[in-house]
Design a protein around this motif. Sequence first.
Motif, PDB file in Angstrom:
ATOM      1  N   SER A  47      -9.139  40.293  25.540  1.00 45.18           N
ATOM      2  CA  SER A  47     -10.355  39.546  25.229  1.00 45.18           C
ATOM      3  C   SER A  47     -10.078  38.051  25.172  1.00 45.18           C
ATOM      4  CB  SER A  47     -10.942  40.028  23.899  1.00 45.18           C
ATOM      5  OG  SER A  47     -10.009  39.819  22.864  1.00 45.18           O
ATOM      6  N   SER A  48      -8.849  37.663  25.418  1.00 47.93           N
ATOM      7  CA  SER A  48      -8.477  36.256  25.374  1.00 47.93           C
ATOM      8  C   SER A  48      -9.202  35.466  26.457  1.00 47.93           C
ATOM      9  CB  SER A  48      -6.961  36.115  25.581  1.00 47.93           C
ATOM     10  OG  SER A  48      -6.619  34.748  25.646  1.00 47.93           O
ATOM     11  N   THR A  49      -9.603  34.245  26.136  1.00 47.12           N
ATOM     12  CA  THR A  49     -10.210  33.391  27.146  1.00 47.12           C
ATOM     13  C   THR A  49      -9.142  32.645  27.940  1.00 47.12           C
ATOM     14  OG1 THR A  49     -10.482  31.604  25.544  1.00 47.12           O
ATOM     15  CG2 THR A  49     -12.370  33.070  25.896  1.00 47.12           C
ATOM     16  N   LYS A  50      -7.910  32.643  27.436  1.00 51.59           N
ATOM     17  CA  LYS A  50      -6.802  32.016  28.163  1.00 51.59           C
ATOM     18  C   LYS A  50      -5.995  33.122  28.822  1.00 51.59           C
ATOM     19  CE  LYS A  50      -5.003  28.069  26.859  1.00 51.59           C
ATOM     20  NZ  LYS A  50      -4.065  27.182  26.170  1.00 51.59           N
ATOM     21  N   VAL A  51      -6.203  33.281  30.121  1.00 52.52           N
ATOM     22  CA  VAL A  51      -5.531  34.329  30.872  1.00 52.52           C
ATOM     23  C   VAL A  51      -4.984  33.729  32.152  1.00 52.52           C
ATOM     24  CG1 VAL A  51      -5.827  36.525  32.072  1.00 52.52           C
ATOM     25  CG2 VAL A  51      -7.108  36.081  29.986  1.00 52.52           C
ATOM     26  N   ALA A  52      -3.754  34.049  32.458  1.00 51.92           N
ATOM     27  CA  ALA A  52      -3.161  33.655  33.737  1.00 51.92           C
ATOM     28  C   ALA A  52      -2.874  34.922  34.517  1.00 51.92           C
ATOM     29  CB  ALA A  52      -1.869  32.876  33.511  1.00 51.92           C
ATOM     30  N   ILE A  53      -3.461  35.003  35.690  1.00 52.21           N
ATOM     31  CA  ILE A  53      -3.156  36.118  36.576  1.00 52.21           C
ATOM     32  C   ILE A  53      -2.187  35.576  37.619  1.00 52.21           C
ATOM     33  CG2 ILE A  53      -4.054  37.720  38.294  1.00 52.21           C
ATOM     34  CD1 ILE A  53      -6.638  37.813  36.707  1.00 52.21           C
ATOM     35  N   CYS A  54      -0.987  36.062  37.579  1.00 51.47           N
ATOM     36  CA  CYS A  54       0.043  35.633  38.527  1.00 51.47           C
ATOM     37  C   CYS A  54       0.118  36.659  39.648  1.00 51.47           C
ATOM     38  CB  CYS A  54       1.391  35.514  37.831  1.00 51.47           C
ATOM     39  SG  CYS A  54       1.349  34.364  36.446  1.00 51.47           S
ATOM     40  N   LEU A  58     -14.830  41.675  38.601  1.00 53.52           N
ATOM     41  CA  LEU A  58     -13.949  40.550  38.272  1.00 53.52           C
ATOM     42  C   LEU A  58     -14.760  39.332  37.851  1.00 53.52           C
ATOM     43  CD1 LEU A  58     -10.834  39.827  38.419  1.00 53.52           C
ATOM     44  CD2 LEU A  58     -11.418  38.673  40.541  1.00 53.52           C
ATOM     45  N   ILE A  59     -15.799  39.005  38.610  1.00 55.48           N
ATOM     46  CA  ILE A  59     -16.620  37.836  38.301  1.00 55.48           C
ATOM     47  C   ILE A  59     -17.373  38.020  36.988  1.00 55.48           C
ATOM     48  CG2 ILE A  59     -18.569  36.425  39.081  1.00 55.48           C
ATOM     49  CD1 ILE A  59     -15.786  36.097  40.590  1.00 55.48           C
ATOM     50  N   VAL A  60     -17.922  39.210  36.751  1.00 61.08           N
ATOM     51  CA  VAL A  60     -18.618  39.487  35.494  1.00 61.08           C
ATOM     52  C   VAL A  60     -17.669  39.301  34.321  1.00 61.08           C
ATOM     53  CG1 VAL A  60     -19.612  41.360  34.102  1.00 61.08           C
ATOM     54  CG2 VAL A  60     -20.428  40.956  36.411  1.00 61.08           C
ATOM     55  N   ASP A  61     -16.425  39.780  34.467  1.00 61.34           N
ATOM     56  CA  ASP A  61     -15.453  39.642  33.380  1.00 61.34           C
ATOM     57  C   ASP A  61     -15.127  38.174  33.134  1.00 61.34           C
ATOM     58  OD1 ASP A  61     -13.789  40.406  31.347  1.00 61.34           O
ATOM     59  OD2 ASP A  61     -12.577  41.739  32.553  1.00 61.34           O
ATOM     60  N   PHE A  62     -14.984  37.389  34.186  1.00 57.61           N
ATOM     61  CA  PHE A  62     -14.752  35.948  34.010  1.00 57.61           C
ATOM     62  C   PHE A  62     -15.926  35.314  33.293  1.00 57.61           C
ATOM     63  CE2 PHE A  62     -11.695  35.826  37.728  1.00 57.61           C
ATOM     64  CZ  PHE A  62     -10.608  35.480  36.958  1.00 57.61           C
ATOM     65  N   GLU A  63     -17.127  35.620  33.723  1.00 60.52           N
ATOM     66  CA  GLU A  63     -18.315  34.973  33.159  1.00 60.52           C
ATOM     67  C   GLU A  63     -18.583  35.389  31.720  1.00 60.52           C
ATOM     68  OE1 GLU A  63     -21.234  35.955  36.108  1.00 60.52           O
ATOM     69  OE2 GLU A  63     -20.633  34.278  37.396  1.00 60.52           O
ATOM     70  N   GLN A 106     -16.486  36.274  29.460  1.00 59.90           N
ATOM     71  CA  GLN A 106     -15.470  35.714  28.573  1.00 59.90           C
ATOM     72  C   GLN A 106     -15.406  34.187  28.673  1.00 59.90           C
ATOM     73  OE1 GLN A 106     -13.797  37.368  26.352  1.00 59.90           O
ATOM     74  NE2 GLN A 106     -14.417  39.399  26.977  1.00 59.90           N
ATOM     75  N   ASP A 107     -16.234  33.599  29.526  1.00 58.02           N
ATOM     76  CA  ASP A 107     -16.236  32.149  29.752  1.00 58.02           C
ATOM     77  C   ASP A 107     -14.848  31.684  30.154  1.00 58.02           C
ATOM     78  OD1 ASP A 107     -17.716  29.874  30.017  1.00 58.02           O
ATOM     79  OD2 ASP A 107     -17.436  29.229  27.936  1.00 58.02           O
ATOM     80  N   ARG A 108     -14.232  32.439  31.040  1.00 61.67           N
ATOM     81  CA  ARG A 108     -12.875  32.136  31.500  1.00 61.67           C
ATOM     82  C   ARG A 108     -12.927  31.194  32.697  1.00 61.67           C
ATOM     83  NH1 ARG A 108     -10.906  38.385  31.114  1.00 61.67           N
ATOM     84  NH2 ARG A 108     -10.282  38.312  28.948  1.00 61.67           N
ATOM     85  N   VAL A 109     -11.830  30.507  32.920  1.00 63.98           N
ATOM     86  CA  VAL A 109     -11.715  29.567  34.022  1.00 63.98           C
ATOM     87  C   VAL A 109     -10.638  30.071  34.975  1.00 63.98           C
ATOM     88  CG1 VAL A 109     -11.130  27.190  34.664  1.00 63.98           C
ATOM     89  CG2 VAL A 109     -12.398  27.648  32.554  1.00 63.98           C
ATOM     90  N   VAL A 110     -10.913  29.963  36.264  1.00 67.50           N
ATOM     91  CA  VAL A 110      -9.939  30.358  37.277  1.00 67.50           C
ATOM     92  C   VAL A 110      -9.393  29.105  37.916  1.00 67.50           C
ATOM     93  CG1 VAL A 110      -9.550  31.684  39.374  1.00 67.50           C
ATOM     94  CG2 VAL A 110     -11.282  32.423  37.751  1.00 67.50           C
ATOM     95  N   LYS A 111      -8.067  29.024  38.017  1.00 64.54           N
ATOM     96  CA  LYS A 111      -7.429  27.878  38.688  1.00 64.54           C
ATOM     97  C   LYS A 111      -6.469  28.378  39.729  1.00 64.54           C
ATOM     98  CE  LYS A 111      -7.754  24.801  34.780  1.00 64.54           C
ATOM     99  NZ  LYS A 111      -7.075  23.869  33.932  1.00 64.54           N
TER     100      LYS A 111
END
Length: 108
Positions: free
Chosen positions: A50-57, A96-101, A103-108
């Motif tokens: 549930s973290s908003t800070k996630v890095a997918i490597c 994937l997009i729903v999960d990002f939105e 959780q208000d996550r950012v993709v870089k």
Amino acid sequence: EILPSVGGITGYGVYSETGLSISAFLPIDLHQTINTAQLFAAVQALSATSSTKVAICTDSSYVHVGATGSARRWKVRGRRNMTGAVVPNITLWEALIVDFEKQDRVVK
């Protein structure tokens, strides 16, 4: 593994610094390709926290390019890519997009 009604089964893995470790086969109702497995792993990783800070490597340009913009454009185009073809794995991309939105996550 090979199943007579499906063919080859693709596997995936998800690991995190918090101790999460998943190594499994794709569900047999999904198209059994490397791209599908890599995308499914990203969806599983996001849904496991549930973290908003996630890095997918990932070494998957398919997942990276899709997650950083293409998937949202496909959604606007009615699930179609630039050539007008239906995007493969669209339900996974939408998850994937729903999960990002949510959780208000950012993709870089």
